[in-house]
Design a protein around this motif. Structure first.
Motif, PDB file in Angstrom:
ATOM      1  N   LEU A 155       0.788  -1.224   0.000  1.00  0.00           N
ATOM      2  CA  LEU A 155       0.000   0.000   0.000  1.00  0.00           C
ATOM      3  C   LEU A 155       0.820   1.273   0.000  1.00  0.00           C
ATOM      4  CD1 LEU A 155      -3.009  -0.887   2.326  1.00  0.00           C
ATOM      5  CD2 LEU A 155      -2.734  -1.185  -0.138  1.00  0.00           C
ATOM      6  N   GLU A 156       2.056   1.207   0.407  1.00  0.00           N
ATOM      7  CA  GLU A 156       2.892   2.408   0.379  1.00  0.00           C
ATOM      8  C   GLU A 156       4.356   2.032   0.251  1.00  0.00           C
ATOM      9  OE1 GLU A 156       2.191   5.304   3.434  1.00  0.00           O
ATOM     10  OE2 GLU A 156       3.962   6.473   2.914  1.00  0.00           O
ATOM     11  N   LYS A 157       5.065   2.829  -0.503  1.00  0.00           N
ATOM     12  CA  LYS A 157       6.519   2.684  -0.626  1.00  0.00           C
ATOM     13  C   LYS A 157       7.170   4.030  -0.365  1.00  0.00           C
ATOM     14  CE  LYS A 157       6.763   0.968  -4.806  1.00  0.00           C
ATOM     15  NZ  LYS A 157       7.335   0.321  -6.006  1.00  0.00           N
ATOM     16  N   SER A 158       8.192   4.029   0.468  1.00  0.00           N
ATOM     17  CA  SER A 158       8.919   5.254   0.747  1.00  0.00           C
ATOM     18  C   SER A 158       9.765   5.642  -0.466  1.00  0.00           C
ATOM     19  CB  SER A 158       9.816   5.042   1.961  1.00  0.00           C
ATOM     20  OG  SER A 158      10.808   6.033   2.048  1.00  0.00           O
ATOM     21  N   ARG A 159      10.102   6.939  -0.523  1.00  0.00           N
ATOM     22  CA  ARG A 159      11.032   7.384  -1.573  1.00  0.00           C
ATOM     23  C   ARG A 159      12.423   6.800  -1.356  1.00  0.00           C
ATOM     24  NH1 ARG A 159       9.711  13.682  -1.164  1.00  0.00           N
ATOM     25  NH2 ARG A 159       9.237  12.996   0.925  1.00  0.00           N
ATOM     26  N   LEU A 160      12.663   6.281  -0.131  1.00  0.00           N
ATOM     27  CA  LEU A 160      13.943   5.611   0.141  1.00  0.00           C
ATOM     28  C   LEU A 160      14.072   4.330  -0.664  1.00  0.00           C
ATOM     29  CD1 LEU A 160      14.105   5.888   4.037  1.00  0.00           C
ATOM     30  CD2 LEU A 160      15.462   7.195   2.382  1.00  0.00           C
ATOM     31  N   LEU A 161      12.939   3.786  -1.075  1.00  0.00           N
ATOM     32  CA  LEU A 161      12.921   2.502  -1.771  1.00  0.00           C
ATOM     33  C   LEU A 161      13.149   2.749  -3.257  1.00  0.00           C
ATOM     34  CD1 LEU A 161      12.374  -0.162  -0.224  1.00  0.00           C
ATOM     35  CD2 LEU A 161      10.159  -0.229  -1.345  1.00  0.00           C
ATOM     36  N   SER A 162      14.448   2.703  -3.655  1.00  0.00           N
ATOM     37  CA  SER A 162      14.754   2.952  -5.049  1.00  0.00           C
ATOM     38  C   SER A 162      14.292   1.782  -5.904  1.00  0.00           C
ATOM     39  CB  SER A 162      16.257   3.148  -5.228  1.00  0.00           C
ATOM     40  OG  SER A 162      16.925   1.903  -5.117  1.00  0.00           O
ATOM     41  N   ASP A 163      14.450   1.920  -7.234  1.00  0.00           N
ATOM     42  CA  ASP A 163      13.985   0.868  -8.121  1.00  0.00           C
ATOM     43  C   ASP A 163      14.839  -0.387  -8.012  1.00  0.00           C
ATOM     44  OD1 ASP A 163      15.298   2.453 -11.164  1.00  0.00           O
ATOM     45  OD2 ASP A 163      16.251   1.811  -9.294  1.00  0.00           O
ATOM     46  N   ARG A 164      15.929  -0.331  -7.252  1.00  0.00           N
ATOM     47  CA  ARG A 164      16.719  -1.544  -7.023  1.00  0.00           C
ATOM     48  C   ARG A 164      16.098  -2.422  -5.929  1.00  0.00           C
ATOM     49  NH1 ARG A 164      21.009  -1.157  -4.670  1.00  0.00           N
ATOM     50  NH2 ARG A 164      20.901   0.982  -3.866  1.00  0.00           N
ATOM     51  N   PHE A 165      15.172  -1.845  -5.214  1.00  0.00           N
ATOM     52  CA  PHE A 165      14.519  -2.549  -4.102  1.00  0.00           C
ATOM     53  C   PHE A 165      13.141  -3.034  -4.545  1.00  0.00           C
ATOM     54  CE2 PHE A 165      16.960  -1.450  -0.182  1.00  0.00           C
ATOM     55  CZ  PHE A 165      17.898  -0.612  -0.756  1.00  0.00           C
ATOM     56  N   SER A 166      12.819  -4.255  -4.165  1.00  0.00           N
ATOM     57  CA  SER A 166      11.462  -4.744  -4.408  1.00  0.00           C
ATOM     58  C   SER A 166      11.040  -5.630  -3.253  1.00  0.00           C
ATOM     59  CB  SER A 166      11.381  -5.523  -5.725  1.00  0.00           C
ATOM     60  OG  SER A 166      12.214  -6.656  -5.679  1.00  0.00           O
ATOM     61  N   ALA A 167       9.799  -5.480  -2.849  1.00  0.00           N
ATOM     62  CA  ALA A 167       9.268  -6.276  -1.752  1.00  0.00           C
ATOM     63  C   ALA A 167       7.994  -6.961  -2.218  1.00  0.00           C
ATOM     64  CB  ALA A 167       8.979  -5.400  -0.533  1.00  0.00           C
ATOM     65  N   GLU A 168       7.802  -8.162  -1.704  1.00  0.00           N
ATOM     66  CA  GLU A 168       6.619  -8.927  -2.053  1.00  0.00           C
ATOM     67  C   GLU A 168       6.037  -9.591  -0.823  1.00  0.00           C
ATOM     68  OE1 GLU A 168       7.717 -10.351  -6.623  1.00  0.00           O
ATOM     69  OE2 GLU A 168       7.807 -11.785  -4.973  1.00  0.00           O
ATOM     70  N   ARG A 169       4.761  -9.849  -0.889  1.00  0.00           N
ATOM     71  CA  ARG A 169       4.083 -10.648   0.140  1.00  0.00           C
ATOM     72  C   ARG A 169       2.993 -11.435  -0.585  1.00  0.00           C
ATOM     73  NH1 ARG A 169       0.653  -8.817   5.516  1.00  0.00           N
ATOM     74  NH2 ARG A 169       1.100 -10.706   6.734  1.00  0.00           N
ATOM     75  N   PRO A 170       3.401 -12.437  -1.339  1.00  0.00           N
ATOM     76  CA  PRO A 170       2.508 -13.065  -2.320  1.00  0.00           C
ATOM     77  C   PRO A 170       1.252 -13.708  -1.762  1.00  0.00           C
ATOM     78  CG  PRO A 170       4.536 -14.319  -2.037  1.00  0.00           C
ATOM     79  CD  PRO A 170       4.736 -13.045  -1.327  1.00  0.00           C
ATOM     80  N   LYS A 171       1.301 -14.283  -0.617  1.00  0.00           N
ATOM     81  CA  LYS A 171       0.121 -14.958  -0.082  1.00  0.00           C
ATOM     82  C   LYS A 171      -0.387 -14.294   1.192  1.00  0.00           C
ATOM     83  CE  LYS A 171       1.379 -19.432  -2.060  1.00  0.00           C
ATOM     84  NZ  LYS A 171       1.647 -20.860  -1.804  1.00  0.00           N
ATOM     85  N   GLY A 172       0.091 -13.103   1.432  1.00  0.00           N
ATOM     86  CA  GLY A 172      -0.352 -12.401   2.622  1.00  0.00           C
ATOM     87  C   GLY A 172       0.225 -12.944   3.905  1.00  0.00           C
ATOM     88  N   SER A 173       1.266 -13.793   3.766  1.00  0.00           N
ATOM     89  CA  SER A 173       1.878 -14.317   4.989  1.00  0.00           C
ATOM     90  C   SER A 173       3.305 -13.795   5.082  1.00  0.00           C
ATOM     91  CB  SER A 173       1.831 -15.834   4.997  1.00  0.00           C
ATOM     92  OG  SER A 173       2.448 -16.368   3.828  1.00  0.00           O
ATOM     93  N   PHE A 174       4.307 -14.577   4.657  1.00  0.00           N
ATOM     94  CA  PHE A 174       5.685 -14.112   4.718  1.00  0.00           C
ATOM     95  C   PHE A 174       5.931 -13.061   3.632  1.00  0.00           C
ATOM     96  CE2 PHE A 174       7.807 -15.878   1.024  1.00  0.00           C
ATOM     97  CZ  PHE A 174       6.936 -16.875   0.610  1.00  0.00           C
ATOM     98  N   SER A 175       7.026 -12.337   3.808  1.00  0.00           N
ATOM     99  CA  SER A 175       7.394 -11.309   2.840  1.00  0.00           C
ATOM    100  C   SER A 175       8.873 -11.448   2.505  1.00  0.00           C
ATOM    101  CB  SER A 175       7.135  -9.922   3.410  1.00  0.00           C
ATOM    102  OG  SER A 175       7.600  -8.895   2.539  1.00  0.00           O
ATOM    103  N   THR A 176       9.246 -11.009   1.304  1.00  0.00           N
ATOM    104  CA  THR A 176      10.653 -10.944   0.924  1.00  0.00           C
ATOM    105  C   THR A 176      10.991  -9.525   0.496  1.00  0.00           C
ATOM    106  OG1 THR A 176      10.145 -11.599  -1.339  1.00  0.00           O
ATOM    107  CG2 THR A 176      10.764 -13.349   0.208  1.00  0.00           C
ATOM    108  N   LEU A 177      12.226  -9.140   0.804  1.00  0.00           N
ATOM    109  CA  LEU A 177      12.769  -7.855   0.363  1.00  0.00           C
ATOM    110  C   LEU A 177      14.018  -8.162  -0.445  1.00  0.00           C
ATOM    111  CD1 LEU A 177      12.775  -4.705   0.524  1.00  0.00           C
ATOM    112  CD2 LEU A 177      14.245  -4.941   2.530  1.00  0.00           C
ATOM    113  N   GLU A 178      14.040  -7.749  -1.696  1.00  0.00           N
ATOM    114  CA  GLU A 178      15.183  -7.999  -2.559  1.00  0.00           C
ATOM    115  C   GLU A 178      15.864  -6.686  -2.903  1.00  0.00           C
ATOM    116  OE1 GLU A 178      14.363  -9.566  -6.459  1.00  0.00           O
ATOM    117  OE2 GLU A 178      16.457 -10.163  -6.785  1.00  0.00           O
TER     118      GLU A 178
END
Lengths: 117, 115
Positions: A55-78
């Motif tokens: 729902l929100e991404k900070s401006r600190l999160l450049s395009d090199r950063f991506s986060a997912e939470r595919p099933k609404g449980s665990f999340s990954t930050l790449e």
């Protein structure tokens, strides 16, 4: 209550490599947050999920950063093509809540410390 | 926009002495306020929170904080410091009545307890 779990606890990698971190929130928590904390500073908000929706991404999160939470449980930050400035502690937090509800405190994991060589 | 300032990046007290950690906030809406503690190489643990109602809030480990709207402050106190209180303390603010609870943290105050 097993708490928020983060893996790995420490990651050392060479500049330019990609890294991925995982966060397992408290099981009944629908909200999940990522923060970054550098030495001597408070955590800085990166991004937020409610269930699987980011729902929100900070401006600190450049395009090199991506986060997912595919099933609404665990999340990954790449982080792709890591840079020296990415060295920090990456904290995950979770909370329980829904639209219109009062703010519930966030429960934090112990973080993943990233060191870029 | 919301922000938090913490006066004193480092505070040192003697064991058994009063602990006072200062926090001032800025918020255009009624704030929710928090104090978190962080031990080395660990995540943050909630000490206490203010939402609405009573302005004196009691938390864990003997800590308490008082919300003073007129002073935009939320200082953290403990009557008698213990060695185990040595840690980093963060004051934080979030917005009320929103669809989610993004938290803005202050820069932190490192507390040392001298035997």
């Amino acid at each position: 209550d097993t708490g928020v779990s983060q893996d790995p606890r420490h990651k050392i990698t060479k500049r330019g490599q990609n890294v991925t971190f995982r966060c397992d929130p408290i099981s009944e928590h629908n909200r999940l947050y990522w923060y970054r904390q550098t030495l001597g500073q408070g955590p800085e908000f990166l991004t937020y999920f409610q269930n699987e929706a980011q729902l929100e991404k900070s401006r600190l999160l450049s395009d090199r950063f991506s986060a997912e939470r595919p099933k609404g449980s665990f999340s990954t930050l790449e982080i792709q093509r890591t840079e020296q400035g990415d060295s920090a502690m990456y904290l995950c937090a979770s909370s329980l809540g829904d639209r219109g509800h009062s703010n519930q405190p966030q429960h934090f994991g112990d973080g993943t410390r990233l060191s870029i060589l | 926009a919301q922000s938090v300032t913490q006066l004193g990046s480092h505070v040192s007290v003697s064991e058994g002495a009063l602990v006072l950690l200062r926090c001032n906030y800025s918020s255009s809406v009624p704030p929710y306020l928090f104090w978190y503690v962080q031990y080395p190489n660990q995540g943050l643990q909630l000490l206490l929170k203010y939402t609405t109602g009573a302005t004196l809030v009691k938390g864990i480990n003997g800590f308490e904080a008082e919300f003073k709207k007129s002073e935009t402050s939320f200082h953290l106190t403990k009557p008698s410091a213990h060695m185990s209180d040595a840690a980093e303390y963060f004051c934080a603010v979030s917005r009320t009545k929103t669809s989610y609870d993004k938290v803005i943290f202050g820069p932190g105050t490192s507390l040392s307890v001298i035997p």
